[in-house]
Design a protein around this motif. Sequence first.
Motif, PDB file in Angstrom:
ATOM      1  N   ARG A 171      61.721 126.222 144.492  1.00  0.00           N
ATOM      2  CA  ARG A 171      61.702 125.199 143.791  1.00  0.00           C
ATOM      3  C   ARG A 171      60.923 124.597 143.573  1.00  0.00           C
ATOM      4  N   SER A 172      59.601 124.813 142.958  1.00  0.00           N
ATOM      5  CA  SER A 172      58.414 123.896 142.381  1.00  0.00           C
ATOM      6  C   SER A 172      58.807 124.742 140.824  1.00  0.00           C
ATOM      7  N   ILE A 173      59.315 125.540 140.522  1.00  0.00           N
ATOM      8  CA  ILE A 173      59.084 126.795 140.053  1.00  0.00           C
ATOM      9  C   ILE A 173      60.412 126.824 139.156  1.00  0.00           C
ATOM     10  N   ALA A 176      59.536 122.691 138.014  1.00  0.00           N
ATOM     11  CA  ALA A 176      58.657 122.647 136.519  1.00  0.00           C
ATOM     12  C   ALA A 176      59.145 123.421 135.192  1.00  0.00           C
ATOM     13  N   GLN A 177      59.857 124.211 135.533  1.00  0.00           N
ATOM     14  CA  GLN A 177      61.316 124.633 134.242  1.00  0.00           C
ATOM     15  C   GLN A 177      61.438 123.933 133.512  1.00  0.00           C
ATOM     16  N   ASP A 325      71.285 122.194 148.274  1.00  0.00           N
ATOM     17  CA  ASP A 325      69.988 122.160 148.241  1.00  0.00           C
ATOM     18  C   ASP A 325      69.524 120.783 148.006  1.00  0.00           C
ATOM     19  N   TRP A 326      69.789 119.849 148.641  1.00  0.00           N
ATOM     20  CA  TRP A 326      69.018 118.116 148.688  1.00  0.00           C
ATOM     21  C   TRP A 326      67.847 118.046 148.597  1.00  0.00           C
ATOM     22  N   PRO A 327      67.020 118.534 148.941  1.00  0.00           N
ATOM     23  CA  PRO A 327      65.829 117.993 148.216  1.00  0.00           C
ATOM     24  C   PRO A 327      65.892 118.591 146.765  1.00  0.00           C
ATOM     25  N   THR A 328      65.773 119.584 146.117  1.00  0.00           N
ATOM     26  CA  THR A 328      65.636 119.834 145.195  1.00  0.00           C
ATOM     27  C   THR A 328      66.577 118.506 144.044  1.00  0.00           C
ATOM     28  N   LEU A 329      67.697 118.680 144.501  1.00  0.00           N
ATOM     29  CA  LEU A 329      68.502 117.993 143.127  1.00  0.00           C
ATOM     30  C   LEU A 329      68.168 116.884 143.096  1.00  0.00           C
TER      31      LEU A 329
END
Length: 762
Positions: A171-173, A176-177, A325-329
């Motif tokens: 998720r971080s990658i 970040a992008q 994927d709610w945290p990422t969204l």
Amino acid sequence: MPLSALYDGYATPDAAARASILIVDDLPEKLLVFETILADLDQHLVIARSGSEALREVLRQQFAVILMDVNMPGIDGLETARLIRGYRRSAHTPIIFVTAYADELQTAQGYSLGAVDYILSPVIPDVLRSKVRVFVDLFLMQQRLRQQALERIAIARAEAAQRAAEENTRRSIFLAQAGRELADSLDADVAMRRLLSLVVPSFASRALLWLRDAGHGHERVLRCDAPVAAGEAPLFIEGREQMLSEVLYNATRSALEQMVPALLPGGSPTAQAQPTFAPSGLPDDEPAPRALLHRDTAAGAVLPLVAGERTLGGLLLGDPHQPPDWPTLEELAGRAAIAFENARLYGALQAEIVERRQAEAELLEASRRKDEFLAMLSHELRNPLAPIRNAIEVMRALAGGDDTRLGEAVAVTDRQAKHLTRLVDELLDVARISQGKIVLKNETLDLRDIVRHGLEPVQSLIESQGQQLRLQLPDHPAPIRGDAARLIQVVTNLVHNASKYTAPDGSIELTLTREEAEGADRSATFVLAVRDNGRGIAASLLPHVFDLFEQGPRGLDRNQGGLGVGLTLVQRLVQLHHGHVVANSDGPGHGSTFEVRLPAAAVEETPMTTADVPPPVPVARDEPRDRGGPCRVMVVDDNRDAADSMAVFLELAGLETTVQLDGPCALDAAAAWAPHVVLLDIGLPGLDGYEVARRLRAAPGGAAALLIALTGYGQQDDRRRAHEAGFDVHLVKPADPDAVVELIQEWRQRDGTARPAEAAAR
């Protein structure tokens, strides 16, 4: 207590780490000096040549220290520092001001904006390098501490749940992008497309993004659908006019209206506004962060875009992938909100810069018009003063002498005094109307009599120009309520304006008609129209023709004269009589029409005639003179009174004179008469005085003549141009006639080819 606090003070420096240093200066040579001095620090140097570039760089990355010049064009250093402090990322970034001087007030203002130091230029390399190194080392230490703390947190989480760590890494990658892509551009339109490209088709088959303010002062709606076939690009649909886009837009707005109270500080979430997802890893009694809120609707899931306390809009996911994927969204929505807020702030900043530049341009234009008016006023007042001065000298010389010439001098003085009085009266009338000090003496009048009396003051001007005046008045009375003197002034100014901008032998038509009212409760209207076949009015000037001090393009001759207040006075006097005036023209060379509309008085009222206006003094003409004088002097001036009065005075001094009113006639007379001295006005119609002087010098025998510039243009540049054109002497109106005679006599005593010295002191 956050886990990162456990590692404060335990970090070890990383020799490979590099910090970014922002250098802001508009001078390339100073930028080169700073780069040379700071190169030994082996850090990343970022160059910005203006305040706007500095703001853009601050939005893109974080800096250890900022070196900023105080004095820069556009946004100066202090204003740039204030804007930098407005961003959360750069709120505590050290700023060092570099300036050639720093008084106590400027220094106090700089420190109030968060400056850590002032360095006076020219800088001392060792001092600058040492001060910058302190902040670089501090920044690197903070970065290393922060990085090491995050790494230890990641290790702790990895030991607790390897799968969660791998998911967070992925998720971080991605984030970040995504963050780099969203923050790479300050254009909201570009950021909207990039955000939807990240969401579709990775997280949902379609999505709709709504922004309340995209940085342009209006909302934006953009929909994205997944490609039908593999390898195709997603489909973007602008606006919400399409049926599906309208449904998704309404669903997004409805969901946000229910979610916004829970997002504002101090708000208590209702049962409907509770988050539908609580991320794992948070205690049950700890509320979900603001960025982790979304709401399910029939059309899909809505994520708000919130930056600080501002709700910027919403992102709707149609048919999201399961499980979502709610945290990422939600993290992506939070970063997108920051990017959109930065774009909005940057757009607002650019709009503010444009407004300031427009205000500066308006101030410069107002100053230019003021300077032009003052110069024009000076010239216009000199024109009537010159013949008055000459006539007075003639009357002084003829005291007890020839009564005919004395009467002519008196007539010249009277006409020019009236001209000067009219100019001053127009200025005073405009000022009085603007201040509300004009009181009308209203009575019932016959508008036909007003027209007749208004024509009398300009009749001599029309006749001298050889123009034809056609007058059409109704047979029946035209009763109106108004001030006779002011309405006569309106007619006089309109006809005078028409004659002034109409060529000799042109035509002017003045008509008075009555228009009946369309409704029973409305009175009839009298229409006074003044038409001419003169120069016409350009389309760009037509909307401003009644503005104060506004006139069309002026040539060097300024033969139209005036101060640009006559039509302004007409408009305001007509408005005081509850009427209005309009101007029409088909363009340059097609003449113009001015229509004045005044309400008719009641039928039962009996119109009264105005008082008779005495006829104007007839223009006196000189009889042919003898040419027995030893010195021949040609006076060239388009102002006949100025030319005649000067010629009379020169004749009294024993000189032989002739008068010419324009350049071509002067050249013809010079070829036939061979004058010894030429008094030449510069502002002549058509062929100006500079060109006439050059042609006189090039003609046979012209090199030996004495050329005297007698003009109302007295600036240093005017004297230079006169000298370059071949004039021997430059005199400013009104010139002393005795000084002119003395100058000619002095020249006559010299060698015929010698030119006298410049007589500006005269």
